[in-house]
Design an enzyme around this catalytic site. Structure first.
Site, PDB file in Angstrom:
ATOM      1  N   ARG B   7     -18.055 -46.992 -77.847  1.00 41.00           N
ATOM      2  CA  ARG B   7     -16.546 -46.537 -78.297  1.00 41.00           C
ATOM      3  C   ARG B   7     -16.742 -45.411 -77.427  1.00 41.00           C
ATOM      4  O   ARG B   7     -14.848 -45.099 -77.289  1.00 41.00           O
ATOM      5  CB  ARG B   7     -16.892 -46.776 -79.456  1.00 41.00           C
ATOM      6  CG  ARG B   7     -17.900 -45.623 -80.119  1.00 41.00           C
ATOM      7  CD  ARG B   7     -17.623 -45.652 -81.498  1.00 41.00           C
ATOM      8  NE  ARG B   7     -19.189 -44.090 -82.412  1.00 41.00           N
ATOM      9  CZ  ARG B   7     -19.132 -44.014 -82.354  1.00 41.00           C
ATOM     10  NH1 ARG B   7     -18.648 -43.137 -82.948  1.00 41.00           N
ATOM     11  NH2 ARG B   7     -20.894 -43.197 -82.800  1.00 41.00           N
ATOM     12  N   GLU B  55      -3.454 -48.987 -93.269  1.00 39.11           N
ATOM     13  CA  GLU B  55      -4.093 -49.708 -92.021  1.00 39.11           C
ATOM     14  C   GLU B  55      -2.862 -50.681 -91.698  1.00 39.11           C
ATOM     15  O   GLU B  55      -2.736 -51.472 -91.602  1.00 39.11           O
ATOM     16  CB  GLU B  55      -5.560 -50.325 -92.438  1.00 39.11           C
ATOM     17  CG  GLU B  55      -5.820 -49.156 -92.103  1.00 39.11           C
ATOM     18  CD  GLU B  55      -6.451 -48.673 -93.279  1.00 39.11           C
ATOM     19  OE1 GLU B  55      -6.144 -48.367 -94.108  1.00 39.11           O
ATOM     20  OE2 GLU B  55      -7.288 -47.665 -93.121  1.00 39.11           O
ATOM     21  N   PHE B  80     -11.450 -52.464 -91.577  1.00 42.42           N
ATOM     22  CA  PHE B  80     -10.455 -52.170 -92.494  1.00 42.42           C
ATOM     23  C   PHE B  80      -8.959 -52.946 -91.395  1.00 42.42           C
ATOM     24  O   PHE B  80      -7.997 -53.442 -91.855  1.00 42.42           O
ATOM     25  CB  PHE B  80      -9.800 -50.667 -92.097  1.00 42.42           C
ATOM     26  CG  PHE B  80     -10.716 -49.787 -92.998  1.00 42.42           C
ATOM     27  CD1 PHE B  80     -11.136 -50.814 -94.019  1.00 42.42           C
ATOM     28  CD2 PHE B  80     -12.099 -49.050 -92.306  1.00 42.42           C
ATOM     29  CE1 PHE B  80     -12.409 -49.647 -94.586  1.00 42.42           C
ATOM     30  CE2 PHE B  80     -12.417 -47.751 -93.205  1.00 42.42           C
ATOM     31  CZ  PHE B  80     -13.039 -48.838 -94.661  1.00 42.42           C
ATOM     32  N   HIS B 106     -17.278 -49.857 -85.103  1.00 42.15           N
ATOM     33  CA  HIS B 106     -17.991 -49.579 -86.109  1.00 42.15           C
ATOM     34  C   HIS B 106     -18.347 -51.225 -86.613  1.00 42.15           C
ATOM     35  O   HIS B 106     -18.360 -50.891 -87.947  1.00 42.15           O
ATOM     36  CB  HIS B 106     -17.547 -48.891 -87.588  1.00 42.15           C
ATOM     37  CG  HIS B 106     -18.237 -47.304 -87.233  1.00 42.15           C
ATOM     38  ND1 HIS B 106     -17.147 -47.066 -85.975  1.00 42.15           N
ATOM     39  CD2 HIS B 106     -18.203 -46.443 -87.110  1.00 42.15           C
ATOM     40  CE1 HIS B 106     -17.036 -45.889 -85.740  1.00 42.15           C
ATOM     41  NE2 HIS B 106     -18.578 -45.123 -86.448  1.00 42.15           N
ATOM     42  N   ASP B 114     -23.462 -45.601 -93.842  1.00 48.33           N
ATOM     43  CA  ASP B 114     -21.871 -45.719 -94.613  1.00 48.33           C
ATOM     44  C   ASP B 114     -22.267 -47.216 -95.433  1.00 48.33           C
ATOM     45  O   ASP B 114     -21.918 -46.892 -96.454  1.00 48.33           O
ATOM     46  CB  ASP B 114     -21.159 -45.708 -93.743  1.00 48.33           C
ATOM     47  CG  ASP B 114     -20.496 -44.303 -93.326  1.00 48.33           C
ATOM     48  OD1 ASP B 114     -20.954 -43.710 -94.000  1.00 48.33           O
ATOM     49  OD2 ASP B 114     -19.635 -44.518 -92.052  1.00 48.33           O
TER      50      ASP B 114
END
Lengths: 278, 309
Positions: B7, B55, B80, B106, B114
């Site tokens: 990323r 989103e 998402f 992610h 998480d």
């Protein structure tokens, strides 16, 4: 922009209604109710307001129109054909295999369609994106979007509304075809959308409420909306679903079915009478 | 060995792209620091658009911007991007074939602490089923940068899947990345391991271990999950005794699914799928999670033994 008188625009609205019912009849399916309710709005947009070039449908500096209530596209198709975006014969291939006019708008199939829509709530988001994109590119074009009232039940509409106000998109004008009916009944029965003006105001929009069948009122409200600075504008146009045909008016059952031979005959006779009386 | 999160490579690549092409705009949904689009925001604030935590509208905004001729890159967490906004991606981006690039981070179970709500183990299956959509899973910082450049230069909707963790540099700067082409990283004729994303490194480690047992495993980094590099996969099926697919994703519908579909029609061969066994991820240290959930080097070695038995 073409300059047309109020009388001409009203007459064109009646003509759009006649064309739409003939199209739905030949398609044997489609959505008459919401197509008839938006006829004056579409007439004013396509024959007076929108800065578009039928000979160059992808002209980068054109105004954009997004049919967020995608099922109302027959009126849009009829207006595009009348403006010369494609031959009138195409209208009677609506919803047929290989036609350039699918049941919901497809920007890659139909000249003059700026966004593919149909899944409710998505058109307004795309319109907000267009308004952002045009601003970023320094273009002064405006984006117009037509929404249904049942469509306002989609959460995405309010995500888009919040974003349009946040980005101060004064190049965006939303019009709500507020006929108060949806497939399963009235908005009040299915899922109330009131207090509607308060909702849009609370989301940071400039709000006007008008009679959506009054051509002068539509013209004036759009002119007013164009003058708004620093915020997006919405016009809540109160309309009658199935407007102009006695047996279709205010009938949720006419949301999504085509007229039979006999019904078409009667509807056209009524519309022509109304048009003559204008 | 130097490592860098894909990323971060993405964030750097975006800034380079932004310098070259004013049509590149970036949208995020309140995760700019995590997805690293913040780098672009710092460099080109007038071209960065936050959709907030919304989103569905994120995808719609990108569609509208693309319809005006811009090239939007859209980022948020994979779960998402591909599930909260998927119908918007499908109807407003893929169906009208608009030039939007969704680069999600992610993905998989790398977002360990998480927990499963923020992990994505279904996104490949979802995105590769959507017509018009290119699906790429870079395995290191170099392929991440090259993939970002490639999708920017190729018209159409694309999905790039990135993880969270730091990755080794598996490729040289001059690697010729091409959409739809995998890379054979190890030669071998006993079996083939086809991996994507962070599992490529583990596949190479597994091949090293197998070599000690004189098992020579071919290792392919597929890089693009759609369109598939059919030639490379068919050749592996023909030349080795079977295939092990390895992905940080459910075994259903992703890399393993895609390869089974191809081979069952074109060259039936034995395929064993290493991935999540139709279950959600979990919470905790990502490396331990990989071990607990069957995504470890040992899981690949065990699959190789099963295949050759």
């Amino acid at each position: 922009m073409t300059t047309r008188s109020v009388t001409e625009l009203q007459d064109l609205a009646w003509e759009l209604r006649e064309t739409v019912l003939q199209m739905l009849h030949s398609a044997r399916s489609g959505h008459p109710g919401g197509s008839l309710s938006s006829a004056e709005i579409m007439s004013v947009l396509y024959f007076h307001v929108l800065n578009i070039k039928p000979e160059d449908p992808k002209w980068p500096e054109r105004d954009r129109f997004v049919m967020s209530k995608g099922h109302g596209c027959p009126t849009l198709y009829a207006a595009l054909a009348k403006r010369g975006f494609f031959p009138t014969e195409e209208l009677f291939k609506l919803r047929q295999n290989g036609s350039i006019l699918p049941g919901h708008p497809d920007m890659n199939k139909t000249p003059g369609i700026d966004m593919s829509t149909g899944s409710l709530g998505q058109g307004i988001s795309a319109a907000v994106g267009m308004a952002l994109g045009l601003k970023y590119q320094g273009l002064s074009s405006r984006v117009y979007a037509l929404l249904g009232c049942g469509e306002l039940q989609e959460g995405q509409v309010w995500e888009a509304a919040m974003a349009a106000a946040h980005y101060k998109l004064d190049n965006l004008i939303a019009i709500i075809d507020y006929n108060r009916l949806q497939i399963d009944g009235t908005n009040a029965e299915v899922m109330e959308v009131e207090p509607l003006a308060d909702k849009w105001r609370a989301f940071g929009w400039h709000v006007q409420e008008i009679d959506g069948h009054n051509v002068q009122a539509i013209l004036d409200s759009i002119e007013q909306a164009q003058k708004v600075q620093g915020q997006p504008a919405v016009i809540i146009a109160r309309t009658v679903k199935g407007k102009g045909v006695s047996f279709m008016e205010n009938q949720a059952g006419w949301h999504g079915k085509a007229p039979s031979d006999e019904e078409l005959k009667q509807a056209l006779a009524e519309l022509r009478q109304r048009r003559m009386q204008q | 060995m130097t490592r860098l999160a894909n990323r971060i490579a993405y964030g750097e690549a975006l800034v380079e792209l932004g310098r070259r092409d004013p049509k590149v705009v970036v949208l995020d949904a309140d995760l700019a620091k995590a997805t690293q689009t913040d780098r672009f925001r710092q460099a080109f604030p007038e071209r960065f658009f936050n959709a907030g935590i919304a989103e569905q509208n994120l995808m719609g905004l990108a569609a509208g911007m693309a319809a005006t001729g811009l090239i939007p890159f859209v980022s948020t967490f994979a779960v998402f991007a591909t599930m909260r906004g998927v119908e918007q991606f499908r109807n407003s981006i893929a169906y009208p074939n608009l030039n939007v690039k969704v680069v999600a981070t992610h993905a998989g179970i790398e977002n360990g602490p998480d927990g499963a709500s923020h992990q994505s183990v279904e996104d490949l299956a979802i995105m590769r089923a959507i017509p018009n959509t290119t699906v790429i899973v870079p395995s290191d910082p170099i392929t991440t940068k090259k993939a970002v450049e490639a999708v920017a230069q190729t018209y159409g909707p694309a999905y790039i899947r990135l993880g969270r963790a730091e990755m080794p540099f598996l490729y040289a700067e001059d690697f010729q990345f091409e959409i739809g082409k995998g890379a054979q990283l190890r030669d071998g004729y006993d079996l083939t391991i086809i991996a994507v994303g962070n599992m490529v490194e583990k596949a190479l480690l597994a091949a090293d271990e197998l070599a000690k047992e004189r098992i020579r495993a071919r290792v392919i980094d597929l890089l693009t999950v759609k369109p598939l590099d059919e030639e490379l996969i068919l050749k592996a099926a023909q030349e080795t005794r079977g295939i092990i697919t390895v992905e940080n994703h459910s075994i259903l519908g992703g890399l393993g699914g895609a390869i089974c579909e191809l081979l069952s029609e074109r060259y039936p061969a034995r395929v064993l799928r290493v991935g999540l066994q139709d279950r959600f991820g979990g919470c905790g240290n990502p490396e331990l999670l990989h071990e607990e959930l069957g995504l470890s080097v040992d899981s690949i070695i065990a699959a190789a033994h099963r295949l050759l038995k």
